[in-house]
Design a protein around this motif. Structure first.
Motif, PDB file in Angstrom:
ATOM      1  N   PRO B  57       0.813  -1.233   0.000  1.00  0.00           N
ATOM      2  CA  PRO B  57       0.000   0.000   0.000  1.00  0.00           C
ATOM      3  C   PRO B  57       0.839   1.272   0.000  1.00  0.00           C
ATOM      4  O   PRO B  57       0.362   2.322  -0.423  1.00  0.00           O
ATOM      5  N   ALA B  58       2.115   1.171   0.423  1.00  0.00           N
ATOM      6  CA  ALA B  58       2.929   2.374   0.491  1.00  0.00           C
ATOM      7  C   ALA B  58       3.119   2.992  -0.881  1.00  0.00           C
ATOM      8  O   ALA B  58       3.362   4.195  -1.006  1.00  0.00           O
ATOM      9  N   LEU B  59       2.988   2.187  -1.922  1.00  0.00           N
ATOM     10  CA  LEU B  59       3.161   2.734  -3.259  1.00  0.00           C
ATOM     11  C   LEU B  59       2.080   3.761  -3.581  1.00  0.00           C
ATOM     12  O   LEU B  59       2.265   4.610  -4.439  1.00  0.00           O
ATOM     13  N   ARG B  60       0.951   3.677  -2.865  1.00  0.00           N
ATOM     14  CA  ARG B  60      -0.087   4.688  -3.091  1.00  0.00           C
ATOM     15  C   ARG B  60       0.410   6.054  -2.646  1.00  0.00           C
ATOM     16  O   ARG B  60       0.105   7.073  -3.261  1.00  0.00           O
ATOM     17  N   VAL B  61       1.171   6.064  -1.572  1.00  0.00           N
ATOM     18  CA  VAL B  61       1.748   7.335  -1.122  1.00  0.00           C
ATOM     19  C   VAL B  61       2.719   7.858  -2.170  1.00  0.00           C
ATOM     20  O   VAL B  61       2.756   9.062  -2.469  1.00  0.00           O
ATOM     21  N   ALA B  62       3.492   6.934  -2.747  1.00  0.00           N
ATOM     22  CA  ALA B  62       4.408   7.345  -3.803  1.00  0.00           C
ATOM     23  C   ALA B  62       3.626   7.951  -4.956  1.00  0.00           C
ATOM     24  O   ALA B  62       4.024   8.971  -5.535  1.00  0.00           O
ATOM     25  N   ALA B  63       2.471   7.336  -5.271  1.00  0.00           N
ATOM     26  CA  ALA B  63       1.643   7.864  -6.352  1.00  0.00           C
ATOM     27  C   ALA B  63       1.167   9.273  -6.018  1.00  0.00           C
ATOM     28  O   ALA B  63       1.184  10.182  -6.869  1.00  0.00           O
ATOM     29  N   LEU B  64       0.768   9.471  -4.777  1.00  0.00           N
ATOM     30  CA  LEU B  64       0.336  10.804  -4.337  1.00  0.00           C
ATOM     31  C   LEU B  64       1.449  11.825  -4.553  1.00  0.00           C
ATOM     32  O   LEU B  64       1.231  12.942  -5.042  1.00  0.00           O
ATOM     33  N   LEU B  65       2.657  11.406  -4.218  1.00  0.00           N
ATOM     34  CA  LEU B  65       3.813  12.286  -4.383  1.00  0.00           C
ATOM     35  C   LEU B  65       3.989  12.657  -5.853  1.00  0.00           C
ATOM     36  O   LEU B  65       4.259  13.806  -6.195  1.00  0.00           O
ATOM     37  N   PHE B  66       3.834  11.661  -6.710  1.00  0.00           N
ATOM     38  CA  PHE B  66       3.966  11.898  -8.151  1.00  0.00           C
ATOM     39  C   PHE B  66       2.989  12.967  -8.608  1.00  0.00           C
ATOM     40  O   PHE B  66       3.329  13.870  -9.362  1.00  0.00           O
ATOM     41  N   VAL B  67       1.744  12.848  -8.148  1.00  0.00           N
ATOM     42  CA  VAL B  67       0.706  13.789  -8.576  1.00  0.00           C
ATOM     43  C   VAL B  67       1.119  15.206  -8.217  1.00  0.00           C
ATOM     44  O   VAL B  67       1.072  16.139  -9.034  1.00  0.00           O
ATOM     45  N   MET B  68       1.588  15.351  -6.977  1.00  0.00           N
ATOM     46  CA  MET B  68       1.952  16.697  -6.525  1.00  0.00           C
ATOM     47  C   MET B  68       3.129  17.238  -7.313  1.00  0.00           C
ATOM     48  O   MET B  68       3.147  18.390  -7.736  1.00  0.00           O
ATOM     49  N   LEU B  69       4.128  16.379  -7.518  1.00  0.00           N
ATOM     50  CA  LEU B  69       5.328  16.840  -8.215  1.00  0.00           C
ATOM     51  C   LEU B  69       5.031  17.175  -9.670  1.00  0.00           C
ATOM     52  O   LEU B  69       5.589  18.125 -10.218  1.00  0.00           O
ATOM     53  N   ALA B  70       4.117  16.405 -10.276  1.00  0.00           N
ATOM     54  CA  ALA B  70       3.786  16.685 -11.669  1.00  0.00           C
ATOM     55  C   ALA B  70       3.211  18.090 -11.791  1.00  0.00           C
ATOM     56  O   ALA B  70       3.560  18.852 -12.701  1.00  0.00           O
ATOM     57  N   ALA B  71       2.342  18.452 -10.851  1.00  0.00           N
ATOM     58  CA  ALA B  71       1.755  19.797 -10.888  1.00  0.00           C
ATOM     59  C   ALA B  71       2.848  20.850 -10.759  1.00  0.00           C
ATOM     60  O   ALA B  71       2.851  21.863 -11.479  1.00  0.00           O
ATOM     61  N   ILE B  72       3.787  20.597  -9.863  1.00  0.00           N
ATOM     62  CA  ILE B  72       4.839  21.588  -9.652  1.00  0.00           C
ATOM     63  C   ILE B  72       5.744  21.689 -10.881  1.00  0.00           C
ATOM     64  O   ILE B  72       6.109  22.785 -11.310  1.00  0.00           O
ATOM     65  N   THR B  73       6.055  20.532 -11.478  1.00  0.00           N
ATOM     66  CA  THR B  73       6.895  20.575 -12.674  1.00  0.00           C
ATOM     67  C   THR B  73       6.223  21.381 -13.776  1.00  0.00           C
ATOM     68  O   THR B  73       6.874  22.146 -14.495  1.00  0.00           O
ATOM     69  N   SER B  74       4.902  21.213 -13.897  1.00  0.00           N
ATOM     70  CA  SER B  74       4.231  21.940 -14.971  1.00  0.00           C
ATOM     71  C   SER B  74       4.325  23.437 -14.738  1.00  0.00           C
ATOM     72  O   SER B  74       4.558  24.217 -15.671  1.00  0.00           O
ATOM     73  N   ILE B  75       4.172  23.852 -13.484  1.00  0.00           N
ATOM     74  CA  ILE B  75       4.278  25.287 -13.201  1.00  0.00           C
ATOM     75  C   ILE B  75       5.697  25.774 -13.469  1.00  0.00           C
ATOM     76  O   ILE B  75       5.919  26.847 -14.041  1.00  0.00           O
ATOM     77  N   ALA B  76       6.682  24.955 -13.088  1.00  0.00           N
ATOM     78  CA  ALA B  76       8.064  25.332 -13.352  1.00  0.00           C
ATOM     79  C   ALA B  76       8.273  25.533 -14.841  1.00  0.00           C
ATOM     80  O   ALA B  76       8.895  26.502 -15.281  1.00  0.00           O
ATOM     81  N   PHE B  77       7.688  24.637 -15.616  1.00  0.00           N
ATOM     82  CA  PHE B  77       7.871  24.735 -17.049  1.00  0.00           C
ATOM     83  C   PHE B  77       7.220  25.998 -17.598  1.00  0.00           C
ATOM     84  O   PHE B  77       7.800  26.726 -18.403  1.00  0.00           O
ATOM     85  N   VAL B  78       5.996  26.267 -17.141  1.00  0.00           N
ATOM     86  CA  VAL B  78       5.294  27.471 -17.612  1.00  0.00           C
ATOM     87  C   VAL B  78       6.124  28.710 -17.296  1.00  0.00           C
ATOM     88  O   VAL B  78       6.358  29.576 -18.143  1.00  0.00           O
TER      89      VAL B  78
END
Lengths: 103, 99, 311, 486
Positions: B57-78
Motif C-alpha cells: 500500500p505504500a506505493l499509493r503514497v508514492a503515487a500521491l507524491l507523483f501527482v503533486m510533483l507533476a503539478a509543480i513541474t508543470s508550473i516550473a515549465f510554464v
C-alpha cells in the motif's frame, strides 16, 4: 532470465551510455546529467547485487541508496552553481575551449 | 484479477512508449513537456496498480507524491517558457528545432 | 507477466538514458532526464522499495530536474549555451570506452548476482535488531539509528554544498535571476492549493516514516518542491542576505542530530545513541527542515529569501 | 575519555562550522578558534591509547559491525590525524590574514574550512566502506568550495574539472563498494577483508575502488586536474589541498590494499602500482622543472611527490611501510610550508613568474628561508623528514634488490634538486637593475608578518621530523598492516 539479471543488464547499459556521453559531450550540463545517470545505474547494482533476504531484497543497501541520492543532489547542485558562475565569468560552458592561462 | 492487473500495467507501460515518441519528436518544447506530464499521470496509474498487485500500500503514497510533483513541474515549465518569452528570447530556441 | 513488466521498465531506462544523454537538444535532454528519473522510481517500486521510489521521484527527478531547468534557463539568459564540435576520433574512442564499460559492468554484475550466498550479513542483523527500536521501517532504522553517522555526515554534505555554492557566487552577487513571475490566474489558484498541500504531505511522510515508507528526506524534498513552487510563482524571491531564521533552518539538522548524539555520550551512553522514538521524530523534523531549506536556497542561487507583500 | 576525544575530533569542527554559518560576523572568530585549536589536545589521549594498545575501536551509536559503523584508530590513522590537526591549525592561522573571520567572505571560508577538517577526521577514523564514501564526498565538496572562494576564472575552470573527475572517481568507488557488499554482506573494511578471498569479484571491486581513488588522489597518469587546481587556488587552500586532501585518497588506497585485501591482494598489481608512482615521480619532476610560474612548479612537485607514496606497493615490508608513511607526514608539512611561502611571495611581488622574481629575497627574507628549508625536506637532504623517508625507502629497495625502484628514487631526488634550486637561485639573484629594485622597495613589512612565521614553523616541523623520527617510527612499527612482519 531472472529479474535480477534484467536489472543488472539495464544498469550496465545505462552506465555505459553515461560514460560514453561523459566523454563525448562538450556541454558541461550534459556531462553532469551523465554523472547523475551513471550514479542511478550504480544504485541499481548496489540494491540488486546485495541479494534477497527471506524473499525480500536486503533493506540495508536501500538505506545506503537513499543516502547516495541526497549526496548526488548536493554535488549536482553545487556543480550547477559552479557551472553558471563559470559561464558568467568566462562565457563558456565547456572545458574544451580552454587556453589554460598561465598567468 | 492476478492476470488482469499486470496485464493492465504492461498496457500502460506500452502507452508510455507511445508518449515517449512524442517527447522524442517534439517538435515544440511545450509538446515535449506535455508528454512528459502525461508520462507522470500514467506512472501514477501504474503505481496504483502495482500497489494493489504487489500488495504494498505504500506505493499509493508514492503515487500521491507523483501527482503533486507533476503539478509543480508543470508550473516550473510554464514559468520557464514565459520567462524566456518575457526576455524576448523565443521559446522555440529551447528545443533546438531539430536534433 | 511480472518479468515482462520488469523488461519493459528496464528497456525504458536504457532508451531514456540514451535519449537524455546522446544527441538532440540540451532541453530535450533535461526533459528526458526527468522522465528517466520517474522511470527509475517505477523500477524501485518493482524492486519493492517504495521509500526509494518516493525519494527518486521527489529528489532524483523532481528537485534535480528543477535545478537542471533553472541552470539551463540561466545559461541561456547568459547566452552561453552554444555547443562545441567534437573530433570524430574522440567519439569513436568514447564509443569503445562506453561499450567496454557496459560489458564490464554487465559481466561483474551478473557474476555478482549469480554468486549470491546466504544474503547480507548486515541485512540479517538489521532484520533482527529492528524490532527492539520500536520502528517499523528498516530504512528509517538504518538512517536514524544503526548507521546514523552516514546520515549526519550526509546532512553536512548538503550544508557544504550550500556554503560552497555561496562561495562560488562571491560577495557582490545579490542573487541569480529567476524567470520573471507571470500573473496567470491559474497559477495563483494552483499555488493556493499546492503550497499547503506540500506542507501537509511533508508532515504526513515524516510521521509515517517511522513505520511505513517515508521519512525526513522525502519530506524535505516535498517541502523544497513547495518552496520552488512559491518562488516560480513569484511569492518568494531570492535575497542577498540570509535571515537568522533561515540560517538556523540550514544547520538545524546537523546541530540537533549531533546535539542528541553528544548529550547521550555525556550521559554515559555510546556516541550518537538514539534514546527513543521521540528522539527519532525530533531528529527527523530538524533534518526535514534543513533539507527543505537548503534545497530551496540552492535552487534560488542566493543566500536568502524574502516574501512578497501581497499585491 | 577516548570516546570523548574521538567525538571531539569530528563534532567540534562540525558544530563550529554550523555556528559560523549562524552567528553574527563579529562572533565568528570565537567559534573558528574553538573549533580548531583544541584538536591537537584531543589527539593527546588518543596517542597515548594507541601507543598502549595499538588499536582503538569505537562502535558509533553502540552498534558494532556488520550492522553499525565502527571507528578504528591505528598508528597510521593517528599519524595522519596529527598531520591533519597541525595543517588545520597552522594553515588556519595563516589563512586568518587573508580571510579575517569577521569579513563577509571569511564566514564562508571558515565554514568550509571547518567542514573540511571535520570530514577528513571522520574519514581517517572510519572503518566502514560506505561511510568512507560519504566522508570522501564531504571532503571533495568542501575542498572545491574553498578552491573557488576567490572566484578567479582559472580557479573556476580548474574546480569544474576537479569536480567532474572527483564525482566520476566516487562513482567507481561506489561500484566497488556495491560489489563488496554483495559478496561479503558487510561494509566493515576489516570484516569484509576476512570474508572475501582472491576471486574475480573481490579483485574487480578492489581495482574499481582503486581506480576511483587514483583519480581523486591525482596519481600519474590521472594527475591532469591537479596542477591547475593546486596552482590557482588561494594560498592556504593550495596548502591544505596538497598536504591533506589528495593524501587521504592515497591513504584509502593503502587501507584497501594492505588491510582490506591483506590476504588476497593480486600480486601482479603491486609492481604496476609502483610503476604509476615511478611515472609520477619522473614526469612530475620534469614538468616541475619546466614551469615558468613558481606556484605551478610547486603544484607539479606535488604530482611527483605523490608518486613516492605509491612506491610502497613494490617495496612492501616494514621498511617500505615506515618510509611511505613518514613521507606522507613530512611531505605534508613541507609542502604546506612551501605553498604558504609562495603565496606570500605572490602577494608581495604581484606575480610568481620566475623571470620577474629576481631579488625577491631582499624583500621577503623570511619566505625565501621557508622555501629553502621546505625544499631541503622535499629534496630529501639531511637532516629532514624527507631524508628519513627517502633513506628508508632506498634501504627497502636495496633489501629486495629493486634496482629499478632504487634508480627512480635517486633520479627523483636529483630532479627535485634541479627544480627546487632554480627558483631559489632566481630569488636570491641580484637583478640587473639592482639599484632600481633596492631603492624602490624597502624590505616589506609583510615579509615579517606572523603569517610568514607560521609558514616557517611548518617548514621547521618538516626539518624537525628528520631530527627525531624514532618515536613516530616506533609507533608505526606497532601498527604494521596484517601480513607484514617486522
Amino acid at each position: 532470465m531472472s529479474h535480477a539479471e534484467v536489472w543488472v543488464i539495464a544498469a550496465a547499459a545505462v552506465f555505459g551510455i553515461g560514460l560514453y556521453s561523459l566523454l563525448i559531450a562538450s556541454h558541461l550540463l550534459r556531462q553532469l546529467i551523465a554523472i547523475k545517470v551513471m550514479g542511478s545505474a550504480i544504485f541499481l547494482v548496489l540494491v540488486v547485487a546485495a541479494g534477497p533476504i527471506d524473499g525480500a531484497l536486503d533493506g540495508l543497501p536501500k538505506a545506503l541508496v537513499l543516502t547516495g541520492i541526497v549526496i548526488a543532489i548536493s554535488a549536482i547542485a553545487f556543480a550547477l552553481a559552479l557551472l553558471v558562475r563559470l559561464a558568467e565569468v568566462t562565457g563558456s560552458t565547456s572545458l574544451e575551449d580552454e587556453a589554460d592561462d598561465d598567468r | 484479477m492476478t492476470v488482469l492487473l499486470p496485464a493492465v500495467v504492461v498496457f500502460l507501460l506500452l502507452n508510455l512508449v507511445a508518449g515517449l515518441w512524442r517527447v522524442y519528436t517534439g517538435p515544440s518544447a511545450a509538446d515535449r513537456m506535455l508528454s512528459a506530464l502525461l508520462f507522470g499521470s500514467t506512472t501514477v496509474a501504474i503505481l496504483l496498480l502495482l500497489a494493489q498487485w504487489q500488495d504494498s500500500p505504500a506505493l499509493r503514497v508514492a503515487a500521491l507524491l507523483f501527482v503533486m510533483l507533476a503539478a509543480i513541474t508543470s508550473i516550473a515549465f510554464v514559468a520557464m517558457v514565459q520567462g524566456g518569452a518575457a526576455r524576448r528570447q523565443p521559446a522555440t530556441r529551447a528545443n533546438g528545432t531539430k536534433s | 507477466m511480472s518479468l515482462a513488466i520488469d523488461l519493459l521498465i528496464a528497456t525504458g531506462l536504457v532508451v531514456l538514458a540514451w535519449q537524455a544523454l546522446v544527441g538532440g537538444s540540451l532541453f530535450r535532454g533535461i526533459v528526458m532526464f526527468i522522465v528517466f528519473g520517474l522511470t527509475m522510481a517505477l523500477a524501485w517500486a518493482r524492486l519493492g522499495s517504495p521509500d526509494l521510489a518516493m525519494a527518486e521521484a521527489a529528489i532524483g527527478a523532481g528537485v534535480t530536474g528543477a535545478l537542471l531547468m533553472i541552470a539551463y534557463w540561466r545559461l541561456r539568459a547568459l547566452g552561453a549555451n552554444r555547443p562545441a564540435p567534437r573530433s570524430p576520433l574522440r567519439a569513436r574512442v568514447a564509443l569503445g570506452v562506453g561499450l567496454l564499460s557496459a560489458v564490464l559492468v554487465a559481466m561483474i554484475g551478473l557474476a555478482a548476482v549469480g554468486a549470491i550466498g546466504p544474503g547480507g550479513e548486515a541485512g540479517q542483523a538489521l532484520a533482527e535488531a529492528l524490532p527492539a527500536t520500536g520502528l517499523g521501517n528498516p530504512i528509517t532504522g538504518v538512517l536514524v539509528i544503526f548507521r546514523n553517522l552516514d546520515t549526519l555526515l550526509e546532512v553536512a554534505v548538503l550544508l557544504a554544498a550550500y556554503v560552497a555554492s555561496r562561495a562560488v557566487m562571491g560577495d557582490d552577487k545579490a542573487a541569480l535571476p529567476l524567470p520573471p513571475a507571470q500573473d496567470a490566474p491559474l497559477v495563483g489558484a494552483l499555488v493556493a492549493v499546492l503550497a499547503p498541500l506540500a506542507v501537509l504531505v511533508a508532515i504526513y511522510l515524516l510521521k509515517a516514516g517511522s513505520q511505513l515508507p517515508g521519512g525526513a528526506f522525502q519530506a524535505g524534498a516535498v517541502l523544497a518542491a513547495g518552496g520552488v513552487l512559491l518562488m516560480l510563482a513569484g511569492r518568494l524571491h531570492p535575497a542577498p542576505l540570509c535571515g537568522v531564521g533561515l540560517r538556523i533552518a540550514l544547520v538545524a539538522g546537523t546541530v540537533v542530530f549531533s546535539g542528541v548524539g553528544l548529550i547521550m555520550l555525556a550521559l554515559g551512553q555510546p556516541l550518537l545513541a538514539i534514546p527513543g522514538t521521540w528522539a527519532v521524530y525530533l531528529i527527523e523534523t530538524a533534518m526535514m527542515i534543513s533539507i527543505g531549506a537548503t534545497l530551496v536556497l540552492l535552487f534560488a542561487g542566493s543566500a536568502g529569501l524574502t516574501g512578497t507583500p501581497r499585491r | 575519555m577516548i570516546a570523548e576525544a574521538l567525538a571531539g575530533l569530528v563534532f567540534l569542527p562540525l558544530l563550529a562550522a554550523c555556528a559560523v554559518a549562524v552567528v553574527p560576523k563579529r562572533a565568528v572568530g570565537v567559534f573558528v578558534w574553538s573549533g580548531l585549536l583544541p584538536l591537537p589536545a584531543l589527539l593527546l589521549p588518543l596517542t597515548e591509547a594507541v601507543w598502549r594498545e595499538g588499536l582503538v575501536r569505537l562502535a558509533v551509536a553502540g552498534f558494532a559491525s556488520p550492522l553499525g559503523i565502527e571507528w578504528r584508530v591505528d598508528a597510521l590513522a593517528l599519524v595522519v590525524l596529527w598531520l591533519n590537526a597541525l595543517i588545520a591549525v597552522f594553515v588556519g592561522l595563516y589563512a586568518a590574514r587573508d580571510y579575517p573571520p569577521g569579513s563577509a567572505r571569511g564566514g564562508r571560508f571558515w565554514a568550509l574550512w571547518l567542514l573540511l577538517t571535520s570530514a577528513m577526521n571522520a574519514l581517517l577514523l572510519s572503518a566502514d566502506l560506505f561511510n568512507l564514501f560519504v566522508t570522501l564526498e564531504l571532503v571533495t565538496l568542501a575542498a572545491i568550495g574553498l578552491l573557488v572562494i576567490d572566484g578567479k576564472p582559472a580557479a573556476l575552470r580548474a574546480a569544474m574539472r576537479y569536480l567532474l573527475l572527483a564525482l566520476l572517481g566516487s562513482l567507481f568507488y561506489l561500484l566497488g563498494v556495491a560489489l563488496i557488499y554483495g559478496q561479503a554482506g558487510t561494509l566493515d573494511l576489516y570484516q569484509a577483508g576476512e570474508r572475501l578471498g582472491p576471486g574475480l569479484l573481490p579483485v574487480t571491486a578492489l581495482v574499481l575502488m582503486t581506480m576511483g581513488l587514483l583519480v581523486k588522489s591525482a596519481i600519474f597518469p590521472l594527475h591532469g586536474w591537479l596542477p591547475a587546481a593546486h596552482g590557482n587556488a588561494p594560498g592556504p587552500v593550495s596548502a591544505v589541498l596538497s598536504a591533506m586532501v589528495v593524501k587521504v585518497s592515497v591513504y584509502l588506497i593503502w587501507r584497501l590494499w594492505l588491510w582490506l585485501a591483506a590476504d588476497w591482494q593480486p600480486a601482479w598489481a603491486l609492481p604496476l602500482l609502483g610503476l604509476l608512482g615511478a611515472g609520477a615521480i619522473l614526469y612530475g619532476s620534469v614538468l616541475a622543472f619546466l614551469q615558468v610560474r613558481l606556484k605551478m612548479m610547486v603544484a607539479y612537485s606535488t604530482v611527483a611527490q605523490l608518486g613516492y607514496l605509491m612506491l610502497l606497493f613494490p617495496l612492501l615490508g616494514p621498511l617500505g611501510y615506515s618510509a611511505a608513511s613518514y613521507h606522507l607526514l613530512s611531505h605534508g608539512l613541507a609542502k604546506a610550508a612551501m605553498f604558504l611561502a609562495v603565496s606570500n611571495i605572490l602577494a608581495v611581488m604581484g606575480t610568481d613568474r620566475l623571470d620577474r622574481l629576481a631579488g625577491a629575497d631582499r624583500r621577503l627574507p623570511l619566505d625565501t628561508l621557508t622555501l629553502a628549508l621546505a625544499g631541503v625536506s622535499i629534496l630529501g637532504l639531511p637532516p629532514s623528514g624527507g631524508f628519513v623517508s627517502k633513506w628508508l625507502m632506498l634501504q627497502a629497495a636495496w633489501a629486495i634488490d629493486g634496482w629499478l625502484w632504487l634508480a627512480v628514487i635517486l633520479a627523483g631526488g636529483l630532479l627535485a634538486a634541479a627544480y627546487l634550486f632554480r627558483p631559489l637561485a632566481v630569488l636570491c639573484a641580484r637583478p640587473a637593475t639592482a639599484q632600481a629594485a633596492d631603492d624602490g622597495s624597502p624590505p616589506s613589512a609583510t615579509g615579517l608578518h606572523w603569517s610568514g612565521v607560521v609558514a616557517l614553523l611548518l617548514a621547521l616541523g618538516a626539518l624537525a621530523a628528520g631530527l627525531a623520527p624514532a618515536p613516530v617510527l616506533a609507533l608505526l612499527e606497532r601498527g604494521l598492516p596484517p601480513g607484514i612482519l617486522p
